[in-house]
Each structure stands twice: as structure tokens, then as C-alpha cells.
Design an enzyme around this catalytic site. Structure first.
Site, PDB file in Angstrom:
ATOM      1  N   LYS A 269      64.913  21.671  46.070  1.00 16.32           N
ATOM      2  CA  LYS A 269      64.779  20.204  46.363  1.00 16.32           C
ATOM      3  C   LYS A 269      64.916  19.944  47.816  1.00 16.32           C
ATOM      4  O   LYS A 269      64.219  18.985  48.255  1.00 16.32           O
ATOM      5  CB  LYS A 269      65.548  19.252  45.223  1.00 16.32           C
ATOM      6  CG  LYS A 269      65.147  19.408  43.796  1.00 16.32           C
ATOM      7  CD  LYS A 269      63.797  18.714  43.689  1.00 16.32           C
ATOM      8  CE  LYS A 269      63.440  18.917  42.046  1.00 16.32           C
ATOM      9  NZ  LYS A 269      62.328  18.572  41.931  1.00 16.32           N
TER      10      LYS A 269
ATOM     11  N   THR B 138      64.404  12.191  30.573  1.00 19.07           N
ATOM     12  CA  THR B 138      63.376  12.869  30.383  1.00 19.07           C
ATOM     13  C   THR B 138      63.653  14.233  29.605  1.00 19.07           C
ATOM     14  O   THR B 138      64.711  14.549  29.151  1.00 19.07           O
ATOM     15  CB  THR B 138      62.780  13.522  31.650  1.00 19.07           C
ATOM     16  OG1 THR B 138      63.771  14.214  32.425  1.00 19.07           O
ATOM     17  CG2 THR B 138      62.572  12.048  32.665  1.00 19.07           C
TER      18      THR B 138
ATOM     19  N   SER C 207      61.076  14.447  43.841  1.00 21.46           N
ATOM     20  CA  SER C 207      62.312  15.259  44.198  1.00 21.46           C
ATOM     21  C   SER C 207      63.461  14.784  43.409  1.00 21.46           C
ATOM     22  O   SER C 207      63.465  14.879  42.136  1.00 21.46           O
ATOM     23  CB  SER C 207      62.697  15.171  45.691  1.00 21.46           C
ATOM     24  OG  SER C 207      63.732  15.519  46.241  1.00 21.46           O
TER      25      SER C 207
ATOM     26  N   ASN D  20      54.941  16.495  40.284  1.00 18.84           N
ATOM     27  CA  ASN D  20      56.068  16.262  39.300  1.00 18.84           C
ATOM     28  C   ASN D  20      56.509  17.417  38.365  1.00 18.84           C
ATOM     29  O   ASN D  20      57.917  17.541  37.988  1.00 18.84           O
ATOM     30  CB  ASN D  20      55.512  15.290  38.126  1.00 18.84           C
ATOM     31  CG  ASN D  20      56.281  15.170  36.850  1.00 18.84           C
ATOM     32  OD1 ASN D  20      57.455  14.601  36.790  1.00 18.84           O
ATOM     33  ND2 ASN D  20      55.904  15.886  35.672  1.00 18.84           N
TER      34      ASN D  20
ATOM     35  N   LYS E  88      49.190  20.399  24.115  1.00 19.45           N
ATOM     36  CA  LYS E  88      50.581  19.843  24.149  1.00 19.45           C
ATOM     37  C   LYS E  88      50.379  18.563  25.168  1.00 19.45           C
ATOM     38  O   LYS E  88      50.841  17.333  24.776  1.00 19.45           O
ATOM     39  CB  LYS E  88      51.609  20.646  24.982  1.00 19.45           C
ATOM     40  CG  LYS E  88      52.918  19.998  24.894  1.00 19.45           C
ATOM     41  CD  LYS E  88      54.105  20.875  25.262  1.00 19.45           C
ATOM     42  CE  LYS E  88      55.469  20.126  25.225  1.00 19.45           C
ATOM     43  NZ  LYS E  88      56.504  21.026  25.547  1.00 19.45           N
TER      44      LYS E  88
ATOM     45  N   TYR F 224      68.839  24.868  42.024  1.00 23.73           N
ATOM     46  CA  TYR F 224      68.199  23.777  42.164  1.00 23.73           C
ATOM     47  C   TYR F 224      68.111  22.621  43.373  1.00 23.73           C
ATOM     48  O   TYR F 224      67.075  22.364  43.842  1.00 23.73           O
ATOM     49  CB  TYR F 224      68.519  22.661  40.718  1.00 23.73           C
ATOM     50  CG  TYR F 224      67.901  21.330  40.485  1.00 23.73           C
ATOM     51  CD1 TYR F 224      66.442  21.686  40.028  1.00 23.73           C
ATOM     52  CD2 TYR F 224      68.132  20.252  40.673  1.00 23.73           C
ATOM     53  CE1 TYR F 224      65.541  20.502  39.738  1.00 23.73           C
ATOM     54  CE2 TYR F 224      67.511  19.052  40.491  1.00 23.73           C
ATOM     55  CZ  TYR F 224      66.405  19.366  39.838  1.00 23.73           C
ATOM     56  OH  TYR F 224      65.515  17.966  39.595  1.00 23.73           O
TER      57      TYR F 224
END
Length: 280
Positions: free
Chosen positions: A153, A184, A135, A84, A40, A149
Site C-alpha cells: 500500500k 467487505t 489503498s 480495487n 461469480k 500489506y
């Protein structure tokens, strides 16, 4: 600009990682693009004589060690590490299972630690290097439906700030990036996981939250290709910033955080400053 630099990028099979890998290759760098599915990654990034694709599940420290070894065998060094890879477990805290919370932290906090731990000995030996960690505005402020989440972070933020002080004497610097909403694949079904409904008291608000998050995929205002190019620019500055607030919406969030913190500080300044031990 040193076009011989080696960029090591996690999560390069989709989303922001693909954009960063392509931007680094276009700048003439040698790039190590990593991901769980190497086929991928190859399809997403494309072929290049300056590209090395290696398998990496960032939740496994052994994978990180093997990826770094492969990099050293091919390129002989690592100049820029881009942390990332991430995922997103959304839902109300009471409805998120302990396993889901662990999976969030494992990927978005412990994962970058695993990779950085494997890379740091190389950078220390070189007495140079740069660690760019992606982040989020969720690392600046928490939000409803985002306990897992934001926890990952906020942890990432504290770790990176502390790490900077530890590695700076070795010529290594860090950049923490706080993006707002970028178009994204973070909000796709592959990356976003929702807590199963289990508490009636949250039903009405949960419905609204699910509608927002599922509907916002593909509607984000930020361009990941432009952010990738911005990272190339920042990386090459003589004194790169310790933090980069990425996107107009992220700036709005950061400014509100600063304003709120200042209000909270001033509201009880007298009480706070009265807490010292009285002098005899």
C-alpha cells in the site's frame, strides 16, 4: 452527471468491488465488472444491459490488455478506472516467505499497475479520464503483523502520487482512497493468508494477532455500499480530491499520522537544518 460514462472496475466478484459496480449501474453508468471468475461476478453484481463482465487476473498484463480490448469493442471508451482488487498476507516479516511477499506485491501493487498501463493509452487519446485506486490506512502507517500489506500500500501511494503529475496534462486525474475497516470480504479465508508459525519468539504475540484478525471479520464498522456511493459523488465533483480518507476510524488514523510526523519533524528540527554545507 454524465450517465454515458464507462466505469472499469477490478475485483468486482466480491467485497468492495461488488458495491462499487452496483452503485455505478444504479447511477446509470455503463460498467465493466472484472474478476478471475466471471460467473461469480455475474452472480454478485446481477444482470444489466449496461454491464459487461470480462475475465481479468490483474497479475497478468496480457489479461489486462484483453479486458481493455473487450471494453473498447463494447463501449468505445473508458472514463473511470477503479483499481480495487487486492489481497492480504498477514504475519510477522520473518515468518512470511519471499513467495508470500511477492504474491502480496503482485496483486496489490503490480496488479493495479498492469491494469492502469493498459487503460492509460485510451484515456490519453480521449484527453480525459479518472483513476480511482483503493489503498488503505495501511498506506498511511505501518502496523504489527502487516509488513507485506503495508509495503504494497505504501508503494501504491507513491506510485499514484507520481502518476498524477505525469497524466494530469492529458486531462486525467487520480483519487487515492484510504478506507478504514469496512465490512467487505478482505478478512475472509479467501482473501486473507497468514504466515506459517516458524519462530518461537513470536508465539505469544502471534496468537493475539491471529485472534484479532480472524475475529474481526464481519465486525468492521464501515458500510461498503456507502463508500461506493461516496466514490460516485466524488467522481462527479468539478475538482475531485487527490485523496479521500474514508471512514471515521480512517480519519482518526490519519490525524494521528499527521500529529506523529509533526512531532518527529520538530524534535530534531535544529539538527536537520544544520546539515547544509557551510558557507566559506
Amino acid at each position: 452527471m454524465n450517465n454515458n460514462k464507462v466505469w472499469f472496475i477490478t475485483g468486482a466478484g466480491r467485497g468492495m468491488g461488488v458495491s462499487i459496480a452496483k452503485a455505478a449501474l444504479a447511477a446509470g453508468y455503463r460498467v465493466v465488472a472484472t474478476g478471475r471468475d466471471t460467473e461469480k461476478v455475474v452472480r454478485a453484481v446481477g444482470a444489466s444491459p449496461n454491464l459487461l463482465v470480462v475475465p481479468l487476473d490483474i497479475t497478468k498484463s496480457a489479461d489486462a490488455a484483453l479486458a481493455v480490448t473487450a471494453t473498447m469493442e463494447r463501449f468505445g471508451g473508458i472514463d473511470v478506472l477503479v483499481n480495487n482488487a487486492a489481497n492480504f498476507y498477514a504475519g510477522y516479516f520473518e515468518e512470511l516467505t519471499p513467495a508470500q511477499m511477492e504474491q502480496q506485491l503482485s496483486t496489490s501493487l503490480i496488479g493495479p499497475m498492469n491494469v492502469t498501463r493498459a487503460v492509460l493509452p485510451i484515456m490519453r487519446k480521449q484527453r480525459s479520464g479518472q483513476i480511482i485506486t483503493i489503498s488503505s490506512t495501511a498506506g498511511l502507517t505501518g502496523f504489527e503483523f502487516g509488513t507485506a500489506y503495508a509495503a504494497s500500500k505504501f508503494g501504491l501511494e507513491g506510485w499514484m502520487q507520481s502518476l498524477q503529475a505525469e497524466v494530469e496534462p492529458f486531462g486525467i486525474n487520480t483519487i487515492t482512497v484510504n478506507p478504514g475497516f469496512f465490512r467487505t470480504e478482505l478478512l475472509t479465508e479467501e482473501s486473507t493468508h497468514f504466515a506459517a508459525p516458524s519462530i518461537d519468539d513470536y508465539n505469544e504475540r502471534r496468537t493475539q494477532q491471529l485472534q484479532f484478525w480472524k475475529g474481526y471479520n464481519g465486525q468492521q464498522s464501515g458500510d461498503p455500499a456507502k463508500l461506493a456511493q461516496a466514490l460516485i459523488t466524488l467522481s462527479n465533483e468539478a475538482m475531485p480530491p487527490r485523496r479521500f480518507i474514508a471512514g471515521a476510524d480512517a480519519i482518526d488514523t490519519a490525524e494521528q499520522v499527521v500529529k506523529t510526523l509533526e512531532q518527529q519533524l520538530n524534535a530534531y528540527r535544529d539538527l536537520s537544518t544544520s546539515l547544509g554545507i557551510d558557507k566559506v
